[in-house]
Scaffold this motif. Structure first.
Motif, mmCIF file in Angstrom:
data_model
loop_
_atom_site.group_PDB
_atom_site.id
_atom_site.type_symbol
_atom_site.label_atom_id
_atom_site.label_comp_id
_atom_site.label_asym_id
_atom_site.label_seq_id
_atom_site.Cartn_x
_atom_site.Cartn_y
_atom_site.Cartn_z
ATOM 1 N N SER A 166 -19.905 2.660 22.516
ATOM 2 C CA SER A 166 -19.476 3.167 23.823
ATOM 3 C C SER A 166 -19.369 2.091 24.898
ATOM 4 O O SER A 166 -18.976 2.399 26.024
ATOM 5 C CB SER A 166 -20.454 4.247 24.309
ATOM 6 N N TYR A 167 -19.697 0.845 24.579
ATOM 7 C CA TYR A 167 -19.715 -0.184 25.615
ATOM 8 C C TYR A 167 -18.386 -0.929 25.666
ATOM 9 O O TYR A 167 -18.014 -1.654 24.745
ATOM 10 C CB TYR A 167 -20.853 -1.183 25.386
ATOM 11 N N GLY A 168 -17.648 -0.726 26.738
ATOM 12 C CA GLY A 168 -16.399 -1.435 26.941
ATOM 13 C C GLY A 168 -15.268 -0.964 26.060
ATOM 14 O O GLY A 168 -14.315 -1.708 25.822
ATOM 15 N N THR A 169 -15.342 0.272 25.567
ATOM 16 C CA THR A 169 -14.281 0.798 24.714
ATOM 17 C C THR A 169 -13.680 2.043 25.349
ATOM 18 O O THR A 169 -14.313 2.719 26.157
ATOM 19 C CB THR A 169 -14.806 1.158 23.309
ATOM 20 N N SER A 170 -12.461 2.373 24.929
ATOM 21 C CA SER A 170 -11.794 3.561 25.460
ATOM 22 C C SER A 170 -12.159 4.812 24.688
ATOM 23 O O SER A 170 -11.883 5.927 25.132
ATOM 24 C CB SER A 170 -10.271 3.356 25.426
ATOM 25 N N SER A 171 -12.753 4.649 23.533
ATOM 26 C CA SER A 171 -13.202 5.782 22.726
ATOM 27 C C SER A 171 -14.541 5.417 22.109
ATOM 28 O O SER A 171 -14.847 4.243 21.917
ATOM 29 C CB SER A 171 -12.182 6.114 21.638
ATOM 30 N N ASN A 172 -15.336 6.406 21.799
ATOM 31 C CA ASN A 172 -16.667 6.153 21.258
ATOM 32 C C ASN A 172 -16.661 5.992 19.740
ATOM 33 O O ASN A 172 -17.276 5.080 19.207
ATOM 34 C CB ASN A 172 -17.624 7.277 21.668
ATOM 35 N N TRP A 173 -15.987 6.901 19.052
ATOM 36 C CA TRP A 173 -15.894 6.796 17.591
ATOM 37 C C TRP A 173 -14.686 5.950 17.215
ATOM 38 O O TRP A 173 -13.570 6.209 17.672
ATOM 39 C CB TRP A 173 -15.763 8.175 16.949
ATOM 40 N N ASN A 174 -14.925 4.925 16.422
ATOM 41 C CA ASN A 174 -13.866 4.037 15.970
ATOM 42 C C ASN A 174 -14.041 3.750 14.490
ATOM 43 O O ASN A 174 -15.139 3.897 13.947
ATOM 44 C CB ASN A 174 -13.904 2.715 16.747
ATOM 45 N N THR A 175 -12.978 3.359 13.847
ATOM 46 C CA THR A 175 -13.046 2.953 12.446
ATOM 47 C C THR A 175 -12.955 1.443 12.393
ATOM 48 O O THR A 175 -11.987 0.860 12.874
ATOM 49 C CB THR A 175 -11.911 3.588 11.626
ATOM 50 N N TYR A 176 -13.969 0.828 11.809
ATOM 51 C CA TYR A 176 -14.076 -0.630 11.779
ATOM 52 C C TYR A 176 -13.958 -1.141 10.349
ATOM 53 O O TYR A 176 -14.265 -0.440 9.389
ATOM 54 C CB TYR A 176 -15.442 -1.082 12.311
ATOM 55 N N GLY A 177 -13.571 -2.399 10.246
ATOM 56 C CA GLY A 177 -13.584 -3.081 8.966
ATOM 57 C C GLY A 177 -14.021 -4.511 9.141
ATOM 58 O O GLY A 177 -14.561 -4.887 10.182
ATOM 59 N N GLY A 178 -13.755 -5.331 8.135
ATOM 60 C CA GLY A 178 -14.163 -6.721 8.150
ATOM 61 C C GLY A 178 -15.419 -6.947 7.335
ATOM 62 O O GLY A 178 -16.167 -6.018 7.029
ATOM 63 N N THR A 179 -15.649 -8.193 6.958
ATOM 64 C CA THR A 179 -16.875 -8.489 6.220
ATOM 65 C C THR A 179 -18.102 -8.358 7.114
ATOM 66 O O THR A 179 -19.231 -8.458 6.642
ATOM 67 C CB THR A 179 -16.815 -9.888 5.570
ATOM 68 N N SER A 180 -17.883 -8.088 8.406
ATOM 69 C CA SER A 180 -18.978 -7.676 9.277
ATOM 70 C C SER A 180 -19.563 -6.355 8.821
ATOM 71 O O SER A 180 -20.708 -6.052 9.137
ATOM 72 C CB SER A 180 -18.490 -7.529 10.714
ATOM 73 N N ALA A 181 -18.799 -5.540 8.137
ATOM 74 C CA ALA A 181 -19.334 -4.294 7.575
ATOM 75 C C ALA A 181 -20.087 -4.565 6.285
ATOM 76 O O ALA A 181 -21.156 -4.000 6.044
ATOM 77 C CB ALA A 181 -18.203 -3.298 7.337
ATOM 78 N N SER A 182 -19.540 -5.435 5.453
ATOM 79 C CA SER A 182 -20.146 -5.638 4.128
ATOM 80 C C SER A 182 -21.480 -6.367 4.201
ATOM 81 O O SER A 182 -22.381 -6.108 3.388
ATOM 82 C CB SER A 182 -19.182 -6.368 3.187
ATOM 83 N N SER A 183 -21.666 -7.271 5.169
ATOM 84 C CA SER A 183 -22.935 -8.004 5.258
ATOM 85 C C SER A 183 -24.125 -7.091 5.541
ATOM 86 O O SER A 183 -25.127 -7.131 4.821
ATOM 87 C CB SER A 183 -22.846 -9.118 6.299
ATOM 88 N N PRO A 184 -24.083 -6.234 6.587
ATOM 89 C CA PRO A 184 -25.228 -5.347 6.795
ATOM 90 C C PRO A 184 -25.391 -4.298 5.707
ATOM 91 O O PRO A 184 -26.509 -3.828 5.460
ATOM 92 C CB PRO A 184 -24.942 -4.711 8.160
ATOM 93 N N ILE A 185 -24.308 -3.920 5.045
ATOM 94 C CA ILE A 185 -24.439 -3.011 3.903
ATOM 95 C C ILE A 185 -25.308 -3.651 2.829
ATOM 96 O O ILE A 185 -26.253 -3.039 2.311
ATOM 97 C CB ILE A 185 -23.052 -2.637 3.339
ATOM 98 N N ILE A 186 -25.020 -4.895 2.482
ATOM 99 C CA ILE A 186 -25.792 -5.571 1.443
ATOM 100 C C ILE A 186 -27.209 -5.867 1.911
ATOM 101 O O ILE A 186 -28.172 -5.778 1.136
ATOM 102 C CB ILE A 186 -25.078 -6.856 0.990
ATOM 103 N N ALA A 187 -27.389 -6.174 3.199
ATOM 104 C CA ALA A 187 -28.750 -6.340 3.727
ATOM 105 C C ALA A 187 -29.550 -5.058 3.542
ATOM 106 O O ALA A 187 -30.746 -5.092 3.204
ATOM 107 C CB ALA A 187 -28.700 -6.732 5.200
ATOM 108 N N GLY A 188 -28.903 -3.917 3.743
ATOM 109 C CA GLY A 188 -29.559 -2.643 3.532
ATOM 110 C C GLY A 188 -29.928 -2.406 2.084
ATOM 111 O O GLY A 188 -30.993 -1.856 1.784
ATOM 112 N N VAL A 189 -29.054 -2.823 1.169
ATOM 113 C CA VAL A 189 -29.361 -2.668 -0.258
ATOM 114 C C VAL A 189 -30.580 -3.502 -0.632
ATOM 115 O O VAL A 189 -31.462 -3.043 -1.380
ATOM 116 C CB VAL A 189 -28.145 -3.044 -1.122
#
Length: 390
Positions: free
Chosen positions: A300-323
């Protein structure tokens, strides 16, 4: 040296850029950048994306895709995932609460001890807010939550995107007791990288994950550090096969896709045995990163909408950290990047065998195939066993 560095774009020497490719109102950051250069409006890839509800993959999707539903429901208590980013997201805690509430995850707040946010020195003297990095922070926090709902989360905010500040934040994350540390940023390699290795990333007993990059074929640091798990990116889709999902190398265009490559400077760790690269080869494993098959994020910070669909290896890194967090505490002298290599070629990993992220020689540097390859490493998680010390 001091530079002003935005979240998107090419980082200056000694600075890192975050790797999130945002789909906000149906466009990726790459499309917005290219359109700005041409003075035109960006083409939309999701013209019907709703601004008030999630449209990407949520926790149950990701847990299903990677065989984690059972572990996610029972593992992770007492474990801490640290998220390292630059600058401050003033809405980090409230945005995380909104994400978790929407998906029925337990509350993770500062009041119940689950969530904490500190500066790179561990203090409450937070850096300047930045809307670009705030989106990155939301993505990282939401993906860690999606994979390990029972984990505690510590957000460590660096004063800037310089490697020295981000590295100092990594050291602080480890000192605060995190067993997994996710880093969704990177930049061009430099001869000084081996010095950064010893100063900031040499933490045996801690799983440090790093995004492989979003600019297609080519090595990035700190993903090429010999001490971290380099995480590549895939395109993830549902399928009628026995797994229910299928993956290929994420490659949107010649300049947008998962990173991979042979390091020019970092030495090869003893557990990495591919023959075409005498130095450190990137990546080790992978997870979803394609913004066209992206993940839902609440920001919600500095965006025109709150829910967004994101990609990039920025998604995959925390996913693997969680695993890694679900898999348990690493051995005190271990570098957990080695663990997937111990299970290479087994059912503990989904081998990604199709797609490429550029042109290269030898071909496995940029082209998926049976077994190890640069863009996806040994593949994606199928449960937690490939990320465990045992």
């Amino acid at each position: 040296m001091q530079y002003t560095q935005q979240c998107a774009g090419t980082p200056k020497k000694g600075y890192a850029s975050c790797n999130a490719l945002r789909v906000t109102g149906g466009t990726t950051a790459f499309q917005e950048e290219q359109a700005a250069k041409k003075g035109t409006a960006p083409q939309s890839v999701r013209p019907n994306a709703a601004a008030d509800s999630p449209t990407g993959y949520g926790p149950s999707d990701l847990q299903s895709a990677y065989g984690l539903a059972s572990a996610a429901s029972s593992n992770g208590s007492g474990k801490t995932i640290a998220i390292v980013d630059a600058y401050d997201d003033p809405n980090a805690e409230s945005d995380l609460a909104a994400y978790r509430s929407n998906y029925g995850l337990s509350a993770c707040t500062s009041s119940n001890g689950c969530f904490s946010k500190v500066a790179q020195d561990g203090s409450a003297n937070l850096p300047t807010a930045d809307s670009g990095w705030a989106g990155e922070i939301s993505l990282d926090l939401d993906m860690a939550s999606a994979i390990c709902p029972n984990c505690n989360i510590t957000l460590v905010e660096a004063n800037s995107s310089s490697m020295d500040d981000l590295g100092t934040a990594v050291n602080e994350a480890v000192s605060l007791g995190a067993t997994s540390v996710s880093n969704s940023y990177g930049g061009s390699e430099d001869p000084s990288d081996t010095t950064y290795d010893s100063e900031y990333f040499n933490h045996p007993g801690v799983a440090i994950t790093v995004s492989a990059g979003d600019s297609g074929y080519g090595a990035e640091y700190p993903a090429t550090s010999q001490y971290v798990t380099a995480v590549g990116g895939t395109s993830l889709s549902t399928s009628s096969n026995s797994r229910g999902w299928t993956e290929s190398v994420w490659n949107t265009s010649s300049t947008e896709g998962t990173g991979s490559g042979c390091s020019a400077y970092d030495p090869k760790p003893s557990w990495q045995t591919d023959s075409g690269c005498s130095n450190r080869m990137e990546a080790d494993v992978s997870a979803v990163a394609d913004p066209a098959t992206g993940v839902s994020v609440y920001d919600s910070y500095g965006t025109s909408s709150n829910w967004n669909t994101y990609g990039g290896t920025s998604a995959s890194s925390p996913i693997i950290a969680g695993v890694y967090a679900l898999a348990g505490t690493p051995g005190s002298s271990d570098y957990p990047a080695q663990y997937p290599y111990n299970k290479a070629g087994t059912s503990a990993l989904n081998d990604v065998t199709s797609g490429s992220n550029g042109t290269c020689s030898p071909s496995y540097f940029c082209t998926a195939g049976t077994g190890y390859d640069g863009p996806t490493g040994w593949g994606t998680p199928e449960g937690i066993s490939a990320f465990s010390a045992s």
